[in-house]
Design a protein around this motif. Structure first.
Motif, PDB file in Angstrom:
ATOM      1  N   TYR A   1      48.936  31.506  37.446  1.00 17.82           N
ATOM      2  CA  TYR A   1      49.186  32.801  36.831  1.00 17.82           C
ATOM      3  C   TYR A   1      50.619  32.822  36.331  1.00 17.82           C
ATOM      4  O   TYR A   1      51.511  32.264  36.972  1.00 17.82           O
ATOM      5  CB  TYR A   1      48.978  33.932  37.848  1.00 17.82           C
ATOM      6  CG  TYR A   1      47.526  34.151  38.187  1.00 17.82           C
ATOM      7  CD1 TYR A   1      46.793  35.144  37.553  1.00 17.82           C
ATOM      8  CD2 TYR A   1      46.878  33.354  39.132  1.00 17.82           C
ATOM      9  CE1 TYR A   1      45.456  35.337  37.849  1.00 17.82           C
ATOM     10  CE2 TYR A   1      45.537  33.539  39.423  1.00 17.82           C
ATOM     11  CZ  TYR A   1      44.832  34.533  38.788  1.00 17.82           C
ATOM     12  OH  TYR A   1      43.514  34.725  39.073  1.00 17.82           O
ATOM     13  N   VAL A   2      50.812  33.477  35.194  1.00 18.19           N
ATOM     14  CA  VAL A   2      52.156  33.725  34.695  1.00 18.19           C
ATOM     15  C   VAL A   2      52.460  35.172  35.072  1.00 18.19           C
ATOM     16  O   VAL A   2      51.757  36.099  34.645  1.00 18.19           O
ATOM     17  CB  VAL A   2      52.249  33.525  33.171  1.00 18.19           C
ATOM     18  CG1 VAL A   2      53.669  33.782  32.685  1.00 18.19           C
ATOM     19  CG2 VAL A   2      51.792  32.121  32.794  1.00 18.19           C
TER      20      VAL A   2
ATOM     21  N   ARG B   1      49.417  37.138  33.329  1.00 23.15           N
ATOM     22  CA  ARG B   1      48.415  36.486  32.492  1.00 23.15           C
ATOM     23  C   ARG B   1      47.922  35.276  33.258  1.00 23.15           C
ATOM     24  O   ARG B   1      48.706  34.587  33.917  1.00 23.15           O
ATOM     25  CB  ARG B   1      48.998  36.000  31.162  1.00 23.15           C
ATOM     26  CG  ARG B   1      49.304  37.093  30.170  1.00 23.15           C
ATOM     27  CD  ARG B   1      48.018  37.660  29.550  1.00 23.15           C
ATOM     28  NE  ARG B   1      48.295  38.779  28.679  1.00 23.15           N
ATOM     29  CZ  ARG B   1      48.271  40.053  29.043  1.00 23.15           C
ATOM     30  NH1 ARG B   1      47.991  40.384  30.277  1.00 23.15           N
ATOM     31  NH2 ARG B   1      48.504  41.002  28.173  1.00 23.15           N
ATOM     32  N   VAL B   2      46.617  35.026  33.167  1.00 23.50           N
ATOM     33  CA  VAL B   2      46.060  33.807  33.744  1.00 23.50           C
ATOM     34  C   VAL B   2      46.546  32.650  32.885  1.00 23.50           C
ATOM     35  O   VAL B   2      46.617  32.762  31.659  1.00 23.50           O
ATOM     36  CB  VAL B   2      44.519  33.872  33.777  1.00 23.50           C
ATOM     37  CG1 VAL B   2      43.930  32.580  34.320  1.00 23.50           C
ATOM     38  CG2 VAL B   2      44.058  35.076  34.598  1.00 23.50           C
ATOM     39  N   GLY B   3      46.875  31.536  33.530  1.00 26.24           N
ATOM     40  CA  GLY B   3      47.333  30.339  32.813  1.00 26.24           C
ATOM     41  C   GLY B   3      46.227  29.698  32.003  1.00 26.24           C
ATOM     42  O   GLY B   3      45.317  30.376  31.538  1.00 26.24           O
ATOM     43  N   HIS B   4      46.257  28.393  31.880  1.00 27.00           N
ATOM     44  CA  HIS B   4      45.371  27.649  30.984  1.00 27.00           C
ATOM     45  C   HIS B   4      44.006  27.319  31.567  1.00 27.00           C
ATOM     46  O   HIS B   4      43.170  26.763  30.860  1.00 27.00           O
ATOM     47  CB  HIS B   4      46.058  26.350  30.544  1.00 27.00           C
ATOM     48  CG  HIS B   4      47.338  26.601  29.822  1.00 27.00           C
ATOM     49  ND1 HIS B   4      47.394  27.152  28.564  1.00 27.00           N
ATOM     50  CD2 HIS B   4      48.621  26.415  30.198  1.00 27.00           C
ATOM     51  CE1 HIS B   4      48.640  27.281  28.196  1.00 27.00           C
ATOM     52  NE2 HIS B   4      49.416  26.845  29.166  1.00 27.00           N
TER      53      HIS B   4
ATOM     54  N   PRO C   1      41.065  32.042  31.600  1.00 29.03           N
ATOM     55  CA  PRO C   1      42.367  31.766  30.991  1.00 29.03           C
ATOM     56  C   PRO C   1      42.774  32.857  29.996  1.00 29.03           C
ATOM     57  O   PRO C   1      41.943  33.351  29.234  1.00 29.03           O
ATOM     58  CB  PRO C   1      42.145  30.436  30.260  1.00 29.03           C
ATOM     59  CG  PRO C   1      41.018  29.790  30.986  1.00 29.03           C
ATOM     60  CD  PRO C   1      40.131  30.931  31.430  1.00 29.03           C
ATOM     61  N   GLY C   2      44.046  33.235  30.039  1.00 31.39           N
ATOM     62  CA  GLY C   2      44.590  34.218  29.109  1.00 31.39           C
ATOM     63  C   GLY C   2      44.378  35.660  29.498  1.00 31.39           C
ATOM     64  O   GLY C   2      44.980  36.559  28.916  1.00 31.39           O
ATOM     65  N   PHE C   3      43.507  35.926  30.494  1.00 29.93           N
ATOM     66  CA  PHE C   3      43.247  37.302  30.897  1.00 29.93           C
ATOM     67  C   PHE C   3      44.481  37.895  31.568  1.00 29.93           C
ATOM     68  O   PHE C   3      45.224  37.205  32.260  1.00 29.93           O
ATOM     69  CB  PHE C   3      42.056  37.381  31.873  1.00 29.93           C
ATOM     70  CG  PHE C   3      41.893  38.757  32.445  1.00 29.93           C
ATOM     71  CD1 PHE C   3      41.267  39.738  31.706  1.00 29.93           C
ATOM     72  CD2 PHE C   3      42.424  39.075  33.676  1.00 29.93           C
ATOM     73  CE1 PHE C   3      41.162  41.032  32.205  1.00 29.93           C
ATOM     74  CE2 PHE C   3      42.320  40.354  34.189  1.00 29.93           C
ATOM     75  CZ  PHE C   3      41.682  41.341  33.449  1.00 29.93           C
TER      76      PHE C   3
END
Length: 155
Positions: free
Chosen positions: A68-69, A96-99, A45-47
């Motif tokens: 993914y965002v 960005r990877v999501g949660h 997450p967040g990467f």
């Protein structure tokens, strides 16, 4: 160069240790006669990378698990499992990877980017942390321009 058909089983393919995640090379220029590259990554997450442009290849994403965002220009979209994203060569983008831990396939047309990820994995194996300047130089060797961080307001 003659291209031969091949079959790759789920646990096969060269694995690149990227630090926070691993990337599996499913097909590269050698497998496809330069036609395309297919990579599989499971990311935390967040990467996500900085905003960037591939000058020599289109990039496509297929989200297998998680979310993914995706950022393309000034568009931001949350893309859950089953989403397909296509980014033509020369177009600014990032993600960005999501949660949750997420998995995707990356397709580069024509074949590209394996050398870039190999260089990052080699730096990781050597225990060195690349500076932003070093990352930009590695990217440039692989026809990629790093534009900077994902703008505030994204994610």
């Amino acid at each position: 160069m003659a291209v031969e058909p091949f079959i790759q089983m789920p646990d096969e393919g060269r694995v690149l240790d990227m630090g926070p995640f691993q990337m599996r090379v499913r097909a590269d220029a050698g497998h496809t006669g330069g036609g395309f590259t297919l990579l599989e990554a499971e990311e935390p997450p967040g990467f996500g990378p900085p905003l960037h442009v591939h000058d020599d290849a289109a990039e496509a994403f297929y989200v297998l698990e998680g979310e993914y965002v995706i950022f393309i220009g000034d568009v931001e979209r949350v893309c859950p499992a089953g989403s397909f994203i296509y980014v033509p060569a020369g177009v600014e983008h990032g993600f960005r990877v999501g949660h949750v831990l997420s998995r995707k396939l990356n397709l580069y047309l024509p074949a590209a980017m394996v050398g870039y990820f190999e260089e990052l994995a080699a730096a990781q194996a050597a225990g060195s942390q690349m500076t932003d300047t070093e990352l930009k130089h590695v990217a440039a060797r692989h026809a990629m321009r790093v534009l900077g961080p994902v703008p505030e307001g994204y994610v």
